[in-house]
Design a protein around this motif. Structure first.
Motif, PDB file in Angstrom:
ATOM      1  N   UNK A 230       0.601  -1.019   0.664  1.00  0.00           N
ATOM      2  CA  UNK A 230       0.133  -0.303   0.433  1.00  0.00           C
ATOM      3  C   UNK A 230       1.067   1.533  -0.255  1.00  0.00           C
ATOM      4  N   UNK A 231       1.877   1.074   0.883  1.00  0.00           N
ATOM      5  CA  UNK A 231       3.023   2.080   0.765  1.00  0.00           C
ATOM      6  C   UNK A 231       3.730   2.632  -1.154  1.00  0.00           C
ATOM      7  N   UNK A 232       3.945   1.474  -1.347  1.00  0.00           N
ATOM      8  CA  UNK A 232       4.121   1.505  -2.558  1.00  0.00           C
ATOM      9  C   UNK A 232       2.933   2.080  -3.027  1.00  0.00           C
ATOM     10  N   UNK A 233       2.090   1.935  -2.518  1.00  0.00           N
ATOM     11  CA  UNK A 233       1.155   2.028  -4.482  1.00  0.00           C
ATOM     12  C   UNK A 233       0.906   4.143  -4.238  1.00  0.00           C
ATOM     13  N   UNK A 234       1.340   4.414  -2.691  1.00  0.00           N
ATOM     14  CA  UNK A 234       0.697   6.173  -2.255  1.00  0.00           C
ATOM     15  C   UNK A 234       2.300   6.570  -2.837  1.00  0.00           C
ATOM     16  N   UNK A 235       3.169   6.175  -3.018  1.00  0.00           N
ATOM     17  CA  UNK A 235       4.826   6.793  -3.339  1.00  0.00           C
ATOM     18  C   UNK A 235       4.819   6.706  -4.918  1.00  0.00           C
ATOM     19  N   UNK A 236       4.627   5.656  -5.470  1.00  0.00           N
ATOM     20  CA  UNK A 236       4.434   5.486  -7.073  1.00  0.00           C
ATOM     21  C   UNK A 236       3.453   6.896  -7.253  1.00  0.00           C
ATOM     22  N   UNK A 237       2.240   7.119  -7.080  1.00  0.00           N
ATOM     23  CA  UNK A 237       1.119   7.485  -7.364  1.00  0.00           C
ATOM     24  C   UNK A 237       1.620   8.818  -7.976  1.00  0.00           C
ATOM     25  N   UNK A 238       2.565   9.485  -7.056  1.00  0.00           N
ATOM     26  CA  UNK A 238       2.866  11.114  -7.974  1.00  0.00           C
ATOM     27  C   UNK A 238       3.887  11.027  -8.408  1.00  0.00           C
ATOM     28  N   UNK A 239       4.783   9.849  -8.541  1.00  0.00           N
ATOM     29  CA  UNK A 239       5.853   9.542  -9.398  1.00  0.00           C
ATOM     30  C   UNK A 239       5.063   9.635 -10.679  1.00  0.00           C
ATOM     31  N   UNK A 240       3.404   8.774 -11.007  1.00  0.00           N
ATOM     32  CA  UNK A 240       2.857   8.622 -12.334  1.00  0.00           C
ATOM     33  C   UNK A 240       2.491   9.953 -12.882  1.00  0.00           C
ATOM     34  N   UNK A 241       2.362  10.969 -12.039  1.00  0.00           N
ATOM     35  CA  UNK A 241       1.836  12.043 -12.648  1.00  0.00           C
ATOM     36  C   UNK A 241       3.043  13.417 -12.805  1.00  0.00           C
ATOM     37  N   UNK A 242       3.913  13.104 -12.349  1.00  0.00           N
ATOM     38  CA  UNK A 242       5.008  13.867 -12.406  1.00  0.00           C
ATOM     39  C   UNK A 242       5.656  14.331 -13.458  1.00  0.00           C
ATOM     40  N   UNK A 243       5.773  13.327 -15.028  1.00  0.00           N
ATOM     41  CA  UNK A 243       5.690  13.465 -16.179  1.00  0.00           C
ATOM     42  C   UNK A 243       4.598  14.966 -16.617  1.00  0.00           C
ATOM     43  N   UNK A 244       3.539  14.273 -16.177  1.00  0.00           N
ATOM     44  CA  UNK A 244       2.544  15.503 -16.446  1.00  0.00           C
ATOM     45  C   UNK A 244       2.792  16.580 -16.203  1.00  0.00           C
ATOM     46  N   UNK A 245       3.728  16.498 -15.095  1.00  0.00           N
ATOM     47  CA  UNK A 245       3.364  17.917 -14.494  1.00  0.00           C
ATOM     48  C   UNK A 245       4.543  18.808 -15.242  1.00  0.00           C
ATOM     49  N   UNK A 246       5.380  17.998 -15.625  1.00  0.00           N
ATOM     50  CA  UNK A 246       6.632  18.438 -15.696  1.00  0.00           C
ATOM     51  C   UNK A 246       6.374  19.208 -17.498  1.00  0.00           C
ATOM     52  N   UNK A 247       5.572  18.327 -17.802  1.00  0.00           N
ATOM     53  CA  UNK A 247       4.860  18.337 -19.834  1.00  0.00           C
ATOM     54  C   UNK A 247       3.822  19.819 -19.312  1.00  0.00           C
ATOM     55  N   UNK A 248       3.148  19.795 -18.199  1.00  0.00           N
ATOM     56  CA  UNK A 248       2.048  21.127 -18.671  1.00  0.00           C
ATOM     57  C   UNK A 248       3.102  22.387 -17.605  1.00  0.00           C
TER      58      UNK A 248
END
Length: 550
Positions: free
Chosen positions: A296-314
């Motif tokens: 569960x901790x891994x899911x919560x740690x990787x969820x922001x990393x999933x969106x990080x490229x989108x944030x950088x692109x924005x």
């Protein structure tokens, strides 16, 4: 070898050459940056797995010792340091590559300016040109480096993250993937809006810079007419329009980033709720119930990393619009002179001369040959194209069609009222850029009446101020003709006797006649006495050139 110029038809539409050149310059370096991004993503994912295992074990078992925990802790720290180092390397390499691409574009634009016909270069708005060369290469470099890397990672990063999450819970990975189309659709919706505002911003900058450069040039006239307040008000309006355009681009960019953060935060919150319900036993949600704490901790740690490229692109989304607008604004510097399959056939010349030449604003020119030595006079009424044809010969003007073959390669000498003359002394002005001896310079000055000019005393030591502001038009021309006598190669003279009194005009005619004994000298003139000296006369506007034997 003789030099032949052929003019080819321009294509009606050409690809964005500036953007293509920027991508070619960025290509090799950008591939290395992509590799560093992929390596950093893999390192961050490995670090997240190690950190989740470590934290989960500490919370569930309370153990603080043990070789396994030490190894996991070491792996987590190593991955964190490696990720930070790779991030710094990516940022540094991206900055260097953007600078290299910008320099490449500036060099190409400068080369284009140097080869551009004088009239075409003179028609470019100076203010917009200067401001554009300072701004547009950097904007285009950010598009092909920073934005391109962010776009690539927006495709690769989330896939790697989702694949890692799928090893723990494919349902959690699917939930993140389902949020992706919403953001992509929003990117597409904002794209047109931000593009329009970026184009308007660039246009406003060009108008502001052009108006400012024009008002600086005309400042004495503005002050004399007491129009400073009026012109200041106009510049203020231009500046306000540019500021409004800039804020418009930033507003859309911030809106884009805000919507992305909203969807990312909402998705992460939903995952956290599902995971909490599963651990508390309040709901049996498939993929979220029965997980170990570290999972569960891994899911919560990787969820922001999933969106990080989108944030950088924005963050860099506005760079796309600004870069594309810059590529359009730099079209003048990267216009294609020729395109395969669209070239117009031009006559091939076996002997030096002119064939099928069509001048801008003047029309067709009769065909004629050019001797290897002698004096050729271009005559005809004002507006017939004499000076334009002379500039075509000199290589500073381009005809609309036709071919020119000059008798020989080598140095060229230009004589006109606006010939640049360096500051210093008359001696320095004559020998500058040549290997002439002091004796030859003295003879040339004497032949043109410069050594004992009562209006310019001092002989060879007579002073020349910056910009030759202390010389009359006639003195400038005589200095240019004297320099012609000290230099080899073909000479082109535009109205060399127009501003001279009869005595000095006679000296110039004799000097040009003497110079033509061992080289080609082409003059554009209204002076019938100079035309009478010519070995060949070409009257523009006539069906055939007039020829006169030596």
């Amino acid at each position: 070898m003789p030099r032949q110029r052929t003019i080819r038809a321009r294509p009606e539409s050409a690809p964005p050459a500036a953007l293509r050149l920027a991508r070619e310059a960025a290509g090799p370096g950008l591939r290395r940056i992509h590799g560093l991004h992929a390596l950093r993503t893999a390192t961050v994912l490995a670090g997240a797995v190690a950190l989740a295992r470590l934290t989960g074990a500490l919370i569930e078992t309370g153990e603080r010792d043990g070789l396994a925990l030490g190894l996991v802790l070491g792996l987590a720290l190593t991955c964190a340091l490696a990720g930070a180092g790779l991030g710094a390397a990516i940022e540094g390499r991206s900055a260097v590559l953007e600078a290299e691409v910008g320099v490449r574009l500036i060099d190409a634009a400068q080369a284009r300016l140097a080869s551009m016909p004088a009239r075409a270069a003179g028609e470019l708005p100076r203010g917009a040109l200067i401001a554009g060369l300072q701004r547009h290469p950097g904007a285009l470099a950010r598009l092909v480096v920073g934005h391109a890397a962010a776009r690539r990672m927006m495709a690769l990063g989330p896939v790697l993250t989702a694949a890692t999450l799928a090893l723990v819970s494919w349902q959690a990975a699917l939930a993140l993937l389902l949020a992706t189309p919403v953001m992509i659709v929003f990117f597409a919706l904002v794209g047109g809006m931000i593009r329009e505002r970026a184009v308007a911003q660039e246009a406003a900058l060009g108008r502001l810079a052009t108006q400012f450069a024009d008002r600086v040039r005309a400042l004495p006239t503005i002050l004399a007419a007491h129009g400073l307040a009026h012109e200041t008000e106009k510049l203020d309006r231009r500046l306000a329009a540019y500021a409004e355009g800039t804020m418009g681009v930033l507003a859309v960019a911030f809106l884009n980033a805000g919507v992305l953060d909203f969807f990312a935060s909402l998705t992460i919150a939903i995952l956290a709720v599902f995971l909490g319900l599963g651990h508390l036993g309040l709901a049996e949600i498939p993929g979220f119930a029965g997980l170990a704490l570290w999972q569960s901790l891994l899911i919560l740690l990787l969820a922001p990393e999933f969106f990080a490229p989108f944030r950088r692109y924005a963050e860099l989304y506005h760079a796309k619009a600004e870069g594309e607008a810059a590529a359009d604004a730099l079209a003048w510097a990267f216009a294609q002179e020729t395109t395969a399959g669209t070239s117009a056939a031009a006559p091939s010349l076996a002997e030096p001369g002119v064939r099928g030449l069509v001048l801008p604003h003047a029309g067709p020119v009769p065909d004629f040959d050019l001797p290897r030595t002698g004096l050729v006079a271009l005559t005809g009424p004002s507006g017939a194209g004499k000076s334009t044809l002379l500039r075509v010969f000199a290589g500073v003007e381009a005809p609309l069609a036709g071919a020119v073959l000059l008798p020989a390669e080598g140095p060229r000498t230009w004589v006109s009222l606006d010939t640049p003359i360096p500051a210093g002394t008359l001696r320095h002005a004559l020998v500058d850029g040549s290997v002439a001896t002091p004796e030859a310079a003295a003879r040339a000055a004497a032949a043109l009446g410069l050594a004992d000019d009562p209006h310019w005393p001092g002989g060879l030591d007579a002073p020349v101020r910056a910009g030759a502001e202390n010389l009359s038009g006639g003195q400038r021309v005589r200095v240019a003709v004297a320099r012609l006598l000290l230099r080899p190669g073909i000479a082109f003279c535009d109205e060399p006797t127009a501003k001279l009194d009869p005595g000095n005009a006679a000296r110039v005619r004799q000097a040009l006649r003497a110079a033509s004994r061992d080289r080609l000298v082409v003059v554009a003139t209204h002076d019938p006495a100079l035309a009478a000296f010519a070995d060949r006369r070409v009257r523009l506007g006539a069906a055939l050139p007039e020829r006169q034997a030596a």
